[in-house]
Structure formats: structure tokens, C-alpha cells
Design a protein around this motif. Structure first.
Motif, PDB file in Angstrom:
ATOM      1  N   TYR A 181       0.823  -1.213   0.000  1.00  0.00           N
ATOM      2  CA  TYR A 181       0.000   0.000   0.000  1.00  0.00           C
ATOM      3  C   TYR A 181       0.858   1.266   0.000  1.00  0.00           C
ATOM      4  O   TYR A 181       0.550   2.238  -0.696  1.00  0.00           O
ATOM      5  N   LEU A 182       1.929   1.255   0.760  1.00  0.00           N
ATOM      6  CA  LEU A 182       2.789   2.439   0.847  1.00  0.00           C
ATOM      7  C   LEU A 182       3.469   2.759  -0.486  1.00  0.00           C
ATOM      8  O   LEU A 182       3.856   3.901  -0.737  1.00  0.00           O
ATOM      9  N   THR A 183       3.623   1.740  -1.338  1.00  0.00           N
ATOM     10  CA  THR A 183       4.261   1.942  -2.646  1.00  0.00           C
ATOM     11  C   THR A 183       3.265   1.855  -3.803  1.00  0.00           C
ATOM     12  O   THR A 183       3.659   1.840  -4.963  1.00  0.00           O
ATOM     13  N   HIS A 184       1.973   1.772  -3.468  1.00  0.00           N
ATOM     14  CA  HIS A 184       0.906   1.694  -4.479  1.00  0.00           C
ATOM     15  C   HIS A 184       1.077   0.471  -5.397  1.00  0.00           C
ATOM     16  O   HIS A 184       0.915   0.563  -6.609  1.00  0.00           O
ATOM     17  N   ASN A 185       1.386  -0.651  -4.778  1.00  0.00           N
ATOM     18  CA  ASN A 185       1.500  -1.918  -5.509  1.00  0.00           C
ATOM     19  C   ASN A 185       0.478  -2.928  -4.987  1.00  0.00           C
ATOM     20  O   ASN A 185       0.784  -4.104  -4.779  1.00  0.00           O
ATOM     21  N   GLU A 186      -0.752  -2.451  -4.801  1.00  0.00           N
ATOM     22  CA  GLU A 186      -1.818  -3.294  -4.265  1.00  0.00           C
ATOM     23  C   GLU A 186      -2.076  -4.532  -5.123  1.00  0.00           C
ATOM     24  O   GLU A 186      -2.573  -5.543  -4.612  1.00  0.00           O
ATOM     25  N   LYS A 187      -1.732  -4.472  -6.399  1.00  0.00           N
ATOM     26  CA  LYS A 187      -1.950  -5.608  -7.305  1.00  0.00           C
ATOM     27  C   LYS A 187      -1.187  -6.844  -6.847  1.00  0.00           C
ATOM     28  O   LYS A 187      -1.553  -7.980  -7.188  1.00  0.00           O
ATOM     29  N   ASP A 188      -0.122  -6.655  -6.072  1.00  0.00           N
ATOM     30  CA  ASP A 188       0.716  -7.773  -5.630  1.00  0.00           C
ATOM     31  C   ASP A 188       0.224  -8.411  -4.331  1.00  0.00           C
ATOM     32  O   ASP A 188       0.795  -9.416  -3.883  1.00  0.00           O
ATOM     33  N   ILE A 189      -0.806  -7.850  -3.734  1.00  0.00           N
ATOM     34  CA  ILE A 189      -1.248  -8.317  -2.419  1.00  0.00           C
ATOM     35  C   ILE A 189      -1.602  -9.802  -2.382  1.00  0.00           C
ATOM     36  O   ILE A 189      -1.219 -10.500  -1.425  1.00  0.00           O
ATOM     37  N   PRO A 190      -2.305 -10.360  -3.378  1.00  0.00           N
ATOM     38  CA  PRO A 190      -2.600 -11.803  -3.321  1.00  0.00           C
ATOM     39  C   PRO A 190      -1.349 -12.676  -3.219  1.00  0.00           C
ATOM     40  O   PRO A 190      -1.351 -13.692  -2.512  1.00  0.00           O
ATOM     41  N   VAL A 191      -0.281 -12.284  -3.903  1.00  0.00           N
ATOM     42  CA  VAL A 191       0.977 -13.052  -3.832  1.00  0.00           C
ATOM     43  C   VAL A 191       1.621 -12.881  -2.462  1.00  0.00           C
ATOM     44  O   VAL A 191       2.091 -13.849  -1.857  1.00  0.00           O
ATOM     45  N   TRP A 192       1.637 -11.650  -1.965  1.00  0.00           N
ATOM     46  CA  TRP A 192       2.213 -11.419  -0.633  1.00  0.00           C
ATOM     47  C   TRP A 192       1.437 -12.173   0.444  1.00  0.00           C
ATOM     48  O   TRP A 192       2.019 -12.636   1.437  1.00  0.00           O
ATOM     49  N   GLU A 193       0.130 -12.301   0.261  1.00  0.00           N
ATOM     50  CA  GLU A 193      -0.692 -13.075   1.207  1.00  0.00           C
ATOM     51  C   GLU A 193      -0.171 -14.514   1.303  1.00  0.00           C
ATOM     52  O   GLU A 193      -0.018 -15.062   2.402  1.00  0.00           O
ATOM     53  N   LYS A 194       0.091 -15.112   0.168  1.00  0.00           N
ATOM     54  CA  LYS A 194       0.572 -16.495   0.138  1.00  0.00           C
ATOM     55  C   LYS A 194       1.972 -16.597   0.727  1.00  0.00           C
ATOM     56  O   LYS A 194       2.272 -17.517   1.502  1.00  0.00           O
ATOM     57  N   ILE A 195       2.832 -15.647   0.366  1.00  0.00           N
ATOM     58  CA  ILE A 195       4.208 -15.658   0.879  1.00  0.00           C
ATOM     59  C   ILE A 195       4.210 -15.529   2.398  1.00  0.00           C
ATOM     60  O   ILE A 195       4.903 -16.272   3.105  1.00  0.00           O
TER      61      ILE A 195
END
Length: 280
Positions: A181-195
Motif C-alpha cells: 500500500y505504501l508503494t501503491h502496488n496493491e496488485k501484488d497483495i494476493p501473492v504477498w498473502e501467500k508468501i
């Protein structure tokens, strides 16, 4: 991390002096690996952002983590007397003050989250994340399931995974999402969730192994506490060797997912490697 540590030492400066503030500072600055702040700040660097952007959010997460440890150590929970090589908060300040110190660290974390950056909408997302991932649908749910699991003699591996998906994994996922969110890369959130979930499982398995293999002085907390509490762990279910093998498998899966993101993963690799080979 020395600059962040210096910053962290100032986050309670505006809080009025009291025994509770003293207990808050005692537990927050008692040391620790600062894994969650490291993950957040390293993720910012991986996105090409300055780590200072995440100091407030990272401190908020560390305050929530510290509150959870204070409450975990209470007689009603794990009844531990040693944390980070020092007497636990309730041993030093009494049970009532420890409860209040944990409560105050949690609520003070939202002050930082609400002012995490100069963008109001991002701050709203940060506060929402802090609430959801630490609360009744996050870490607290994991703690609840853990307590219920202690009363069961036949807890399964899948039930164990669910416990630690919430209890450990939610707070290890939180740094990645805040950085997104701080870098405006919300599109990556599903991957970060898994990681984050995979790292949480790997981390917890290592904790269970260290509880029976580490030296108390090196670990900084009481050892064999799981056995003393007749608690089912990954070690009791799988044995040390198979448990470690499972931890490595989760870690490798997380690394594979990391490769799918358009980031410079080098800043994160240092933290990831340290997590895999930690001794405490």
C-alpha cells in the motif's frame, strides 16, 4: 536496522509518564529480532522506495507484536517468566500492569498507523490492515484456536496449520501488505498473502523445534515450555527431522512465489535467509 531501532525508542515519548508507560517501554525495547519491521522495510527497498517511508507502520506492527508477547506470557496464557532474555512484563511489573501495557501498546499502534504517511487513503488502509490482521479474524483468532487446541488430545496437522496460519502467519503477512500500500502496488497483495502465510508456517515449525533443541540463554526464553504445558506441536506430530523438512518446503515455496513479483528481491533475501537459519 540501527536507525529504525533509534526511531522505535522514541515512539512512546509523547505518552504521559506512568508505570504502564514504563512497562510498555521495557517490553518494546527489550530486544528481539525485529523480523516484522525488517520484512516491511526490506519490501519497500525491493520496490525501490526509501525504508524511512515505512518506519511508522513498522513500529506499529512491532508494538502489536510486543503486546501479543506480553499477553501470551501471562499466567492465564503460557505462564512464561522469561522473554528476550529478561523477566517477562508481568514478572517485573505485576499482572495488572502487564495487561494494561499490552492494551496500551495495541491502541498506541493505531496512532502510528493513522499517520503512517502523508496520504490519508493509504493510512486508512494501514489502520484497517492492523485491525484485521491482529484482531478477531487474525492473530487473536489464532490464539483462540491455539487455546482450544491445547484441550484436545487428537489435534491434527491440518488443525495445527490453521492455528498458525492465523496466530503466526497473519502478523508476518502484515508487513508485506503495508509495504504494498505504501508503494501503491496493491496488485501484488494476493501473492504477498501467500508468501506471508508460508513464512508463518515455516517460522512456527522452527519455533517448535527450537523449543526442544535450543539453549535457554541463546533462545532468550524458557525452553521445553510446550512439553511442560502438554502442548501438541509440529515436533510432537512429525518429529524434529520431518518438521524441519516441512519448514524448508514452505520456505522454498515462498521463494518461488517471490520470483513471480516484479521487484528487486535482493533486499528481502537477506531477511529470508536469516529466517531459515535462525537459532532463536
Amino acid at each position: 536496522m540501527s536507525e529504525f531501532e533509534t526511531y522505535l525508542s522514541t515512539v512512546l515519548d509523547d505518552v504521559k509518564n506512568s508505570t504502564v508507560k514504563e512497562a510498555m517501554c521495557y517490553s518494546l525495547m527489550a530486544g528481539g529480532k525485529r523480523i516484522r519491521p525488517q520484512l516491511l522495510l526490506s519490501t519497500l527497498k525491493a520496490y525501490g522506495a526509501n525504508a524511512h517511508v515505512g518506519y511508522k507502520a513498522a513500529a506499529a506492527i512491532e508494538m502489536i507484536h510486543t503486546y501479543s508477547l506480553i499477553h501470551d506470557d501471562l499466567p492465564a496464557m503460557d505462564n512464561d517468566t522469561l522473554r528476550r532474555g529478561k523477566p517477562t512484563c508481568h514478572v517485573k511489573y505485576g499482572e495488572a500492569n502487564a495487561i494494561l501495557a499490552g492494551d496500551a501498546l495495541l491502541t498506541q499502534a493505531f496512532v502510528l498507523g493513522a499517520n503512517a504517511c502523508e496520504e490519508a487513503d493509504v493510512n486508512c488502509h494501514i489502520v484497517s490492515l492492523l485491525s484485521r490482521y491482529s484482531g478477531a479474524d487474525g492473530m487473536v483468532l489464532g490464539q483462540c484456536l491455539d487455546l482450544e487446541g491445547e484441550a484436545k488430545k487428537d489435534i491434527t496437522l491440518e488443525e495445527m496449520k490453521e492455528i498458525h496460519y492465523y496466530k503466526t502467519g497473519r502478523l508476518l503477512t502484515l508487513p508485506f501488505l503495508c509495504a504494498a500500500y505504501l508503494t501503491h502496488n496493491e496488485k501484488d497483495i494476493p501473492v504477498w498473502e501467500k508468501i506471508g502465510s508460508l513464512l508463518g508456517l515455516s517460522f512456527q515449525i522452527q519455533d517448535d523445534v527450537l523449543d526442544v533443541t535450543a539453549d535457554e540463554k541463546e533462545l532468550g526464553k524458557n525452553i521445553n515450555s510446550d512439553a511442560d504445558n502438554n502442548k501438541t506441536t509440529y515436533v510432537t506430530l512429525l518429529g524434529i527431522e520431518d518438521a524441519l523438512s516441512q519448514a524448508n518446503a514452505y520456505y522454498e515455496e515462498a521463494l518461488c512465489l517471490l520470483d513471480t513479483l516484479k521487484i528487486n528481491k535482493e533486499p528481502l533475501m537477506e531477511v529470508f535467509v536469516a529466517l531459515l537459519h535462525r537459532k532463536k
